[in-house]
Write an enzyme that holds these catalytic residues in place. Structure first.
Site, PDB file in Angstrom:
ATOM      1  N   MET A  30       0.849  -1.197   0.000  1.00 33.88           N
ATOM      2  CA  MET A  30       0.000   0.000   0.000  1.00 33.88           C
ATOM      3  C   MET A  30       0.887   1.250   0.000  1.00 33.88           C
ATOM      4  O   MET A  30       0.442   2.350   0.330  1.00 33.88           O
ATOM      5  CB  MET A  30      -0.939  -0.004   1.200  1.00 33.88           C
ATOM      6  CG  MET A  30      -1.906  -1.199   1.157  1.00 33.88           C
ATOM      7  SD  MET A  30      -3.465  -0.926   1.977  1.00 33.88           S
ATOM      8  CE  MET A  30      -2.939  -0.665   3.647  1.00 33.88           C
ATOM      9  N   HIS A  49       9.089   0.989   3.246  1.00 33.56           N
ATOM     10  CA  HIS A  49      10.146   0.985   4.258  1.00 33.56           C
ATOM     11  C   HIS A  49      11.020  -0.255   4.039  1.00 33.56           C
ATOM     12  O   HIS A  49      10.775  -1.040   3.095  1.00 33.56           O
ATOM     13  CB  HIS A  49       9.542   1.029   5.675  1.00 33.56           C
ATOM     14  CG  HIS A  49       8.487  -0.013   5.908  1.00 33.56           C
ATOM     15  ND1 HIS A  49       8.752  -1.364   5.881  1.00 33.56           N
ATOM     16  CD2 HIS A  49       7.155   0.089   6.143  1.00 33.56           C
ATOM     17  CE1 HIS A  49       7.636  -2.037   6.128  1.00 33.56           C
ATOM     18  NE2 HIS A  49       6.639  -1.169   6.272  1.00 33.56           N
ATOM     19  N   GLY A  73      11.145  -3.032   5.352  1.00 37.46           N
ATOM     20  CA  GLY A  73      10.424  -4.320   5.305  1.00 37.46           C
ATOM     21  C   GLY A  73       9.979  -4.618   3.873  1.00 37.46           C
ATOM     22  O   GLY A  73      10.151  -5.733   3.374  1.00 37.46           O
ATOM     23  N   HIS A  74       9.425  -3.606   3.194  1.00 41.57           N
ATOM     24  CA  HIS A  74       8.999  -3.799   1.802  1.00 41.57           C
ATOM     25  C   HIS A  74      10.206  -4.125   0.913  1.00 41.57           C
ATOM     26  O   HIS A  74      10.118  -4.972   0.022  1.00 41.57           O
ATOM     27  CB  HIS A  74       8.338  -2.526   1.260  1.00 41.57           C
ATOM     28  CG  HIS A  74       7.050  -2.170   1.942  1.00 41.57           C
ATOM     29  ND1 HIS A  74       6.871  -1.012   2.657  1.00 41.57           N
ATOM     30  CD2 HIS A  74       5.854  -2.823   1.993  1.00 41.57           C
ATOM     31  CE1 HIS A  74       5.648  -0.952   3.123  1.00 41.57           C
ATOM     32  NE2 HIS A  74       5.006  -2.033   2.756  1.00 41.57           N
ATOM     33  N   GLY A 111       4.804 -10.160   3.833  1.00 36.43           N
ATOM     34  CA  GLY A 111       5.600 -10.091   5.057  1.00 36.43           C
ATOM     35  C   GLY A 111       4.933 -10.827   6.209  1.00 36.43           C
ATOM     36  O   GLY A 111       3.708 -10.881   6.288  1.00 36.43           O
ATOM     37  N   ASP A 171       2.267  -9.385   9.059  1.00 31.00           N
ATOM     38  CA  ASP A 171       0.839  -9.673   8.888  1.00 31.00           C
ATOM     39  C   ASP A 171       0.683 -11.187   8.714  1.00 31.00           C
ATOM     40  O   ASP A 171       0.315 -11.666   7.630  1.00 31.00           O
ATOM     41  CB  ASP A 171       0.300  -8.938   7.667  1.00 31.00           C
ATOM     42  CG  ASP A 171       0.420  -7.437   7.821  1.00 31.00           C
ATOM     43  OD1 ASP A 171      -0.345  -6.862   8.591  1.00 31.00           O
ATOM     44  OD2 ASP A 171       1.320  -6.857   7.197  1.00 31.00           O
ATOM     45  N   VAL A 190      10.612  -7.699   9.634  1.00 29.54           N
ATOM     46  CA  VAL A 190      11.770  -6.799   9.785  1.00 29.54           C
ATOM     47  C   VAL A 190      11.444  -5.768  10.863  1.00 29.54           C
ATOM     48  O   VAL A 190      10.342  -5.217  10.893  1.00 29.54           O
ATOM     49  CB  VAL A 190      12.095  -6.087   8.449  1.00 29.54           C
ATOM     50  CG1 VAL A 190      13.319  -5.186   8.585  1.00 29.54           C
ATOM     51  CG2 VAL A 190      12.318  -7.107   7.334  1.00 29.54           C
ATOM     52  N   SER A 228       4.195   1.033   7.867  1.00 34.38           N
ATOM     53  CA  SER A 228       3.979   2.394   7.359  1.00 34.38           C
ATOM     54  C   SER A 228       3.242   3.221   8.410  1.00 34.38           C
ATOM     55  O   SER A 228       3.348   4.450   8.446  1.00 34.38           O
ATOM     56  CB  SER A 228       3.167   2.362   6.063  1.00 34.38           C
ATOM     57  OG  SER A 228       3.811   1.538   5.128  1.00 34.38           O
TER      58      SER A 228
HETATM   59  O1  PAF Z   1      -0.281  -5.789   3.526  1.00 36.02           O
HETATM   60  C1  PAF Z   1      -0.686  -4.854   2.794  1.00 36.02           C
HETATM   61  O2  PAF Z   1       0.002  -3.853   2.618  1.00 36.02           O
HETATM   62  C2  PAF Z   1      -2.037  -4.967   2.121  1.00 36.02           C
HETATM   63  O3  PAF Z   1      -2.950  -5.624   2.922  1.00 36.02           O
HETATM   64  C3  PAF Z   1      -1.973  -5.631   0.725  1.00 36.02           C
HETATM   65  C4  PAF Z   1      -1.484  -7.060   0.812  1.00 36.02           C
HETATM   66  C5  PAF Z   1      -1.038  -4.826  -0.173  1.00 36.02           C
HETATM   67  C6  PAF Z   1      -3.357  -5.638   0.081  1.00 36.02           C
HETATM   68  O4  PAF Z   1      -3.862  -4.356  -0.070  1.00 36.02           O
END
Ligand code: PAF
Length: 279
Positions: A30, A34, A36-37, A147, A150, A176, A186
């Site tokens: 979304m 950071h 982690g992404h 990740g 979640d 992370v 975020s």
């Molecule tokens: O984890 C997230 O950032 C969101 O839930 C995702 C997987 C991008 C779906 O909108």
């Protein structure tokens, strides 16, 4: 790096790649990227020839009183991070591109979504599953990386992919943390300095529980209390702290199988989630 704003633009790019026999990796995000992404991008790179990162604040996974409007957005900052980290294409649609006015088809996972975040966020996972399936279809990805912060989301996506025979491999990447232990998110930018300092009590409580487990504690309630006490003592408000079986998310009283100790808490108005694996 390509920037695709519409489904047609994204399809044209991935169709070309697929015609050359290239494997596609997707990192759904979304935005407001950071470290982690970026770790997910690196894993996608290792598992695919081309990496697509989606930037889409998905409105259908936010409840009416949640933070959709104030969710941080900075396309230029994200574009730069993608460029620097070898992303091959960004998919950044608007809500209107993703959802027709008369959109009426939803993907609803009905077991794993009933607990934990699904209790306080009842439409959340329906929105997540629906948008992820759309992203899988649009990008024709062979592999998608999520990740473990979640953990429930990753498990639900795996279940959806299995149940609906979606031809994609799901990889769940390690969580992370910031140097001080706070799980990267975020939403951390919503925290004031004081809230950030007090929010460390969440990871500290989880680490204390992890240590107690390593020392032989198998009583779930005792481990939950360690987390709850740590957070409450620092002014945090508990949404949930649970010890659940890792594959089914059923609650455990005694930890006799691989488990997930997971928590959602509020510091101020910011909702934070974190977890550790036990066993
Ligand atoms: O984890 C997230 O950032 C969101 O839930 C995702 C997987 C991008 C779906 O909108």
């Amino acid at each position: 790096m390509k920037i695709c704003r519409t489904v047609e633009e994204m399809r044209a790019v991935v169709n070309e790649w697929r015609a050359c026999g290239l494997k596609i990796g997707l990192v759904p995000t979304m935005g407001y990227l950071h470290a982690g992404h970026i770790s997910l991008v690196k894993i996608a790179r290792k598992n695919a020839d081309r990496v697509v990162l989606s930037l889409f604040v998905n409105p259908t996974q936010f409840g009416p009183t949640e933070d959709l409007d104030k969710y941080p957005r900075d396309f230029e900052r994200d574009r730069q991070a993608c460029e620097e980290n070898g992303v091959d294409a960004i998919f950044a649609p608007t809500p209107a591109v993703m959802y027709d006015e008369d959109f009426s088809t939803w993907v609803k996972e009905e077991s794993l979504s009933q607990v934990m975040c699904g209790v306080t966020r009842p439409i959340h996972f329906r929105g997540v599953c629906t948008v992820c399936l759309k992203l899988f279809n649009i990008t024709r990805a062979d592999v998608a990386v999520f990740g473990r912060k979640d953990a429930q989301q990753a498990l639900i996506i795996e279940r959806m992919v299995r149940d609906l025979n979606v031809p994609i491999k799901i990889i769940t990447a390690p969580l992370v943390r910031e140097e001080d232990g706070l799980a990267l998110s975020s939403r951390n930018r919503y925290l004031s300095e004081d809230e950030h300092r007090r929010a460390l009590s969440l990871s500290q409580g989880l680490f204390a529980a992890e240590k107690a487990f390593a020392n032989g504690e198998r009583n779930a309630a005792a481990l939950i209390a360690l987390v709850e006490n740590s957070v409450s003592a620092n002014g945090g408000k508990i949404d949930y702290v649970v010890v659940n079986a890792r594959n089914t998310l059923r609650p455990l009283e005694t930890i006799d199988r691989p488990a997930l100790l997971a928590a959602a808490v509020y510091f101020g108005t910011t909702r934070l989630i974190d977890n550790v694996f036990l066993g």
